[in-house]
Design a protein around this motif. Structure first.
Motif, short mmCIF file in Angstrom:
data_model
loop_
_atom_site.label_atom_id
_atom_site.label_comp_id
_atom_site.label_asym_id
_atom_site.label_seq_id
_atom_site.Cartn_x
_atom_site.Cartn_y
_atom_site.Cartn_z
N LYS A 71 0.82 -1.22 0.00
CA LYS A 71 0.00 0.00 0.00
C LYS A 71 0.86 1.26 0.00
O LYS A 71 0.40 2.33 0.39
N GLY A 72 2.08 1.12 -0.45
CA GLY A 72 2.96 2.28 -0.52
C GLY A 72 4.06 2.23 0.51
O GLY A 72 5.14 2.74 0.30
N GLY A 73 3.78 1.59 1.64
CA GLY A 73 4.81 1.40 2.64
C GLY A 73 5.24 2.67 3.33
O GLY A 73 4.70 3.76 3.10
N PRO A 74 6.25 2.55 4.17
CA PRO A 74 6.70 3.69 4.98
C PRO A 74 7.81 4.51 4.34
O PRO A 74 8.35 5.39 4.99
N PHE A 75 8.12 4.24 3.06
CA PHE A 75 9.32 4.83 2.48
C PHE A 75 9.04 5.63 1.21
O PHE A 75 9.64 5.41 0.16
N THR A 76 8.12 6.56 1.29
CA THR A 76 7.76 7.33 0.10
C THR A 76 8.90 8.22 -0.39
O THR A 76 8.89 8.67 -1.54
N SER A 84 8.74 1.18 -8.15
CA SER A 84 9.35 2.35 -8.79
C SER A 84 10.15 3.18 -7.81
O SER A 84 9.61 3.68 -6.81
N LEU A 85 11.44 3.33 -8.10
CA LEU A 85 12.30 4.16 -7.27
C LEU A 85 11.97 5.64 -7.45
O LEU A 85 11.62 6.07 -8.55
N ALA A 86 12.08 6.39 -6.38
CA ALA A 86 11.91 7.84 -6.45
C ALA A 86 13.22 8.47 -6.95
O ALA A 86 14.27 7.84 -6.96
N GLN A 87 13.13 9.71 -7.35
CA GLN A 87 14.32 10.46 -7.71
C GLN A 87 15.06 10.88 -6.43
O GLN A 87 14.44 11.07 -5.40
N PRO A 88 16.37 10.97 -6.46
CA PRO A 88 17.25 10.86 -7.63
C PRO A 88 17.69 9.44 -7.95
O PRO A 88 18.42 9.23 -8.92
N TYR A 89 17.19 8.45 -7.18
CA TYR A 89 17.69 7.08 -7.34
C TYR A 89 17.25 6.47 -8.67
O TYR A 89 18.00 5.70 -9.26
#
Length: 319
Positions: free
Chosen positions: A193-198, A206-211
């Motif tokens: 459900k998205g988890g604790p690591f937005t 899908s990795l967030a930027q900048p990763y």
């Protein structure tokens, strides 16, 4: 180490019914007598049995050859019992409630280490099978992780090599910690459900930027082709600058969560180190990364534990 949809890997996740599925003609040797007073461990030992035919099929479909159920020796039973005993009490309790079957498989050509299948138990409850490649039973954690990282690269004449220093503890203990975290995650529905690591994930995969735009997004764990070994220094330098405990943690939010909690236990309970090294052709160190020494990683380890605590408090009946 997947979750639903991460069908196969050096990873893990799939389904089961309960520990009494027919063995399809496969006779598993009975376990040795359990240690006195280890009721939970005894219950888990009693669930060791041959893998479900759907699990074997998954390994075969993923390209594994000569795949068959593994018959455990007395020595291997002892190794498994030791690894179960190494698990925190909470993890053993989760497995006692949610584990339908723990199986070991001979799949020598497989690139995957373990598979965890969820399914509906006899009373409608969510249950899990965990199936592990038998060759890891004798492996140290350092040897296992070094072999696993080697799968990220293809030889190119550069002479570089990657090695992982994680002590001589059992690889099986790490695998059971990682896989049980997947069971916990799925039962409490934390990362799907998205988890604790937005801050690092925009969704489950899908990795967030900048990763997402960096070198860390381009490895086999991200379903990318193998990299030439000459690119290994750049990949591990990228890991050093990112808040992930391992490259494997970049595979998905679920793998990230499982890696963080597994390494929390290994580092806090067993003082297990974790160093990724790139060596040149003369054996000289080019890059050395110690994720457990990173403040960003340590912060995320504690955030993962806090997320688990919140989920357990919100839904105590699920575990």
């Amino acid at each position: 180490m997947p979750h639903p949809g991460h069908r196969f890997r050096a990873l893990l996740v799939v389904g089961l019914l309960m520990a009494a599925w027919p063995s399809a003609g496969f006779a598993q040797a009975p376990p040795p007598p359990a240690a006195v007073g280890e009721q939970t461990a005894s219950a888990l030992r009693a669930r060791i049995g041959p893998p479900h035919e759907e699990t074997i099929k998954a390994y075969v479909e993923a390209g594994a050859k000569d795949t068959k159920p593994h018959v455990l020796t007395d020595r291997e039973w002892a190794l498994i019992e030791s690894a179960i005993a190494d698990l925190p009490v909470f993890y053993r309790q989760v497995l006692e409630r949610r584990l339908a079957r723990l199986s070991f498989i001979d799949a020598p050509s497989s690139t995957g280490t373990a598979l965890t299948r969820p399914s509906e138990g006899p009373n409608g409850e969510l249950m899990f099978d965990i199936t592990i490649r038998a060759e890891v039973l004798d492996a140290s954690l350092s040897a296992f992780l070094t072999q696993k990282e080697a799968m990220l690269f293809s030889p190119d004449g550069s002479g570089y090599q990657v090695q992982v220093m994680a002590g001589q503890g059992s690889a099986l203990t790490y695998i059971l910690l990682h896989e049980t975290t997947h069971v916990i995650d799925r039962a409490l529905d934390i990362t799907m459900k998205g988890g604790p690591f937005t801050a690092v994930w925009t969704d489950y995969r899908s990795l967030a930027q900048p990763y997402a735009a960096g070198a860390i997004a381009h490895s086999v764990y991200r379903r990318e082709p193998k990299l030439p070994l000459s690119q290994s220094p750049g990949l591990y330098r990228a890991l050093a600058g990112a808040p992930f405990v391992s490259l494997y943690a970049t595979a998905s939010a679920g793998e990230d969560f499982a890696e963080l909690l597994a390494w929390r236990e290994l580092s806090s309970r067993f003082a297990t180190p974790l160093t990724f090294q790139v060596l040149d052709g003369r054996g000289v160190e080019i890059v050395s990364v110690e994720p457990l020494e990173s403040p960003a990683v340590r912060s995320r380890i504690e955030a993962a534990q806090a997320a688990l605590t919140r989920a357990r408090t919100a839904a105590p009946d699920k575990l």
